[in-house]
Design a protein around this motif. Structure first.
Motif, PDB file in Angstrom:
ATOM      1  N   LEU A   1       0.921  -1.182   0.133  1.00 41.10           N
ATOM      2  CA  LEU A   1       0.005  -0.043   0.142  1.00 41.10           C
ATOM      3  C   LEU A   1       0.846   1.162  -0.175  1.00 41.10           C
ATOM      4  O   LEU A   1       0.646   2.259  -0.553  1.00 41.10           O
ATOM      5  CB  LEU A   1      -0.708  -0.042   1.266  1.00 41.10           C
ATOM      6  CG  LEU A   1      -2.076   1.104   1.376  1.00 41.10           C
ATOM      7  CD1 LEU A   1      -2.956   0.837   0.203  1.00 41.10           C
ATOM      8  CD2 LEU A   1      -2.727   1.096   2.684  1.00 41.10           C
ATOM      9  N   LEU A   2       2.029   1.347   0.724  1.00 46.57           N
ATOM     10  CA  LEU A   2       2.803   2.439   0.613  1.00 46.57           C
ATOM     11  C   LEU A   2       3.392   2.509  -0.706  1.00 46.57           C
ATOM     12  O   LEU A   2       3.812   3.786  -0.969  1.00 46.57           O
ATOM     13  CB  LEU A   2       3.702   2.320   1.958  1.00 46.57           C
ATOM     14  CG  LEU A   2       3.433   2.632   3.405  1.00 46.57           C
ATOM     15  CD1 LEU A   2       4.286   2.313   4.471  1.00 46.57           C
ATOM     16  CD2 LEU A   2       2.860   4.078   3.390  1.00 46.57           C
ATOM     17  N   ILE A   3       4.100   1.391  -1.049  1.00 50.31           N
ATOM     18  CA  ILE A   3       4.572   1.344  -2.183  1.00 50.31           C
ATOM     19  C   ILE A   3       3.682   2.090  -3.448  1.00 50.31           C
ATOM     20  O   ILE A   3       3.958   2.681  -4.306  1.00 50.31           O
ATOM     21  CB  ILE A   3       5.290   0.101  -2.777  1.00 50.31           C
ATOM     22  CG1 ILE A   3       6.345  -0.169  -1.825  1.00 50.31           C
ATOM     23  CG2 ILE A   3       5.647   0.150  -4.051  1.00 50.31           C
ATOM     24  CD1 ILE A   3       6.875  -1.435  -2.127  1.00 50.31           C
ATOM     25  N   GLY A   4       2.422   1.470  -3.629  1.00 47.39           N
ATOM     26  CA  GLY A   4       1.529   2.221  -4.396  1.00 47.39           C
ATOM     27  C   GLY A   4       1.071   3.474  -4.181  1.00 47.39           C
ATOM     28  O   GLY A   4       0.912   4.339  -5.265  1.00 47.39           O
TER      29      GLY A   4
ATOM     30  N   LEU B   1       4.100   5.366  -5.652  1.00 51.25           N
ATOM     31  CA  LEU B   1       3.939   5.640  -7.112  1.00 51.25           C
ATOM     32  C   LEU B   1       2.777   6.325  -7.575  1.00 51.25           C
ATOM     33  O   LEU B   1       3.066   7.274  -8.678  1.00 51.25           O
ATOM     34  CB  LEU B   1       3.835   4.145  -7.635  1.00 51.25           C
ATOM     35  CG  LEU B   1       5.113   3.154  -7.506  1.00 51.25           C
ATOM     36  CD1 LEU B   1       4.751   1.842  -7.853  1.00 51.25           C
ATOM     37  CD2 LEU B   1       6.221   3.618  -8.374  1.00 51.25           C
ATOM     38  N   LEU B   2       1.887   6.305  -6.917  1.00 47.03           N
ATOM     39  CA  LEU B   2       0.850   7.288  -7.292  1.00 47.03           C
ATOM     40  C   LEU B   2       1.039   8.629  -7.231  1.00 47.03           C
ATOM     41  O   LEU B   2       0.950   9.649  -7.964  1.00 47.03           O
ATOM     42  CB  LEU B   2      -0.598   7.066  -6.561  1.00 47.03           C
ATOM     43  CG  LEU B   2      -1.419   7.844  -6.758  1.00 47.03           C
ATOM     44  CD1 LEU B   2      -2.059   7.739  -8.440  1.00 47.03           C
ATOM     45  CD2 LEU B   2      -2.684   7.742  -5.772  1.00 47.03           C
ATOM     46  N   GLY B   3       1.870   9.016  -6.136  1.00 48.25           N
ATOM     47  CA  GLY B   3       2.464  10.663  -5.795  1.00 48.25           C
ATOM     48  C   GLY B   3       3.121  10.953  -7.058  1.00 48.25           C
ATOM     49  O   GLY B   3       3.268  12.035  -7.269  1.00 48.25           O
ATOM     50  N   PHE B   4       4.254   9.703  -7.213  1.00 47.29           N
ATOM     51  CA  PHE B   4       5.186  10.304  -8.376  1.00 47.29           C
ATOM     52  C   PHE B   4       4.584  10.540  -9.763  1.00 47.29           C
ATOM     53  O   PHE B   4       5.109  11.753 -10.715  1.00 47.29           O
ATOM     54  CB  PHE B   4       6.210   9.113  -8.340  1.00 47.29           C
ATOM     55  CG  PHE B   4       7.280   9.120  -9.653  1.00 47.29           C
ATOM     56  CD1 PHE B   4       8.305  10.065  -9.435  1.00 47.29           C
ATOM     57  CD2 PHE B   4       6.995   8.234 -10.620  1.00 47.29           C
ATOM     58  CE1 PHE B   4       9.293  10.002 -10.440  1.00 47.29           C
ATOM     59  CE2 PHE B   4       7.859   8.493 -11.690  1.00 47.29           C
ATOM     60  CZ  PHE B   4       9.120   9.113 -11.650  1.00 47.29           C
TER      61      PHE B   4
END
Length: 81
Positions: free
Chosen positions: A10-13, A16-19
């Motif tokens: 979830l944190l990685i997702g 990536l969404l923020g990026f």
């Protein structure tokens, strides 16, 4: 701790969404800047074209002989006799 892999994914997702959102926002900023510059240049060229066409209309009107309407013997002011 069975929830730890889910939390990590979830944190990685979210990262990536923020990026990707940041890249998209930066791209939109560039697009807006390009559109504003193009609109300004297009507006200037359109204004020049309008001014030139108006000048041509005036030059053509100046070269044409003036049309005069003969009066029907009503006097100089055109009033009733």
């Amino acid at each position: 701790m069975p929830y730890l892999p889910s939390a990590a994914l979830l944190l990685i997702g979210f990262a990536l969404l923020g990026f990707f959102l940041a890249r998209t926002a930066r791209g939109l900023g560039r697009t807006r800047a390009v559109l504003a510059a193009a609109k300004g240049a297009f507006g200037a060229e359109t204004g020049l074209l309008r001014a030139r066409s108006a000048a041509v209309r005036i030059a053509v009107a100046d070269r044409m002989p003036a049309r005069r309407v003969e009066s029907a013997a009503r006097g100089e002011t055109g009033g009733r006799s």
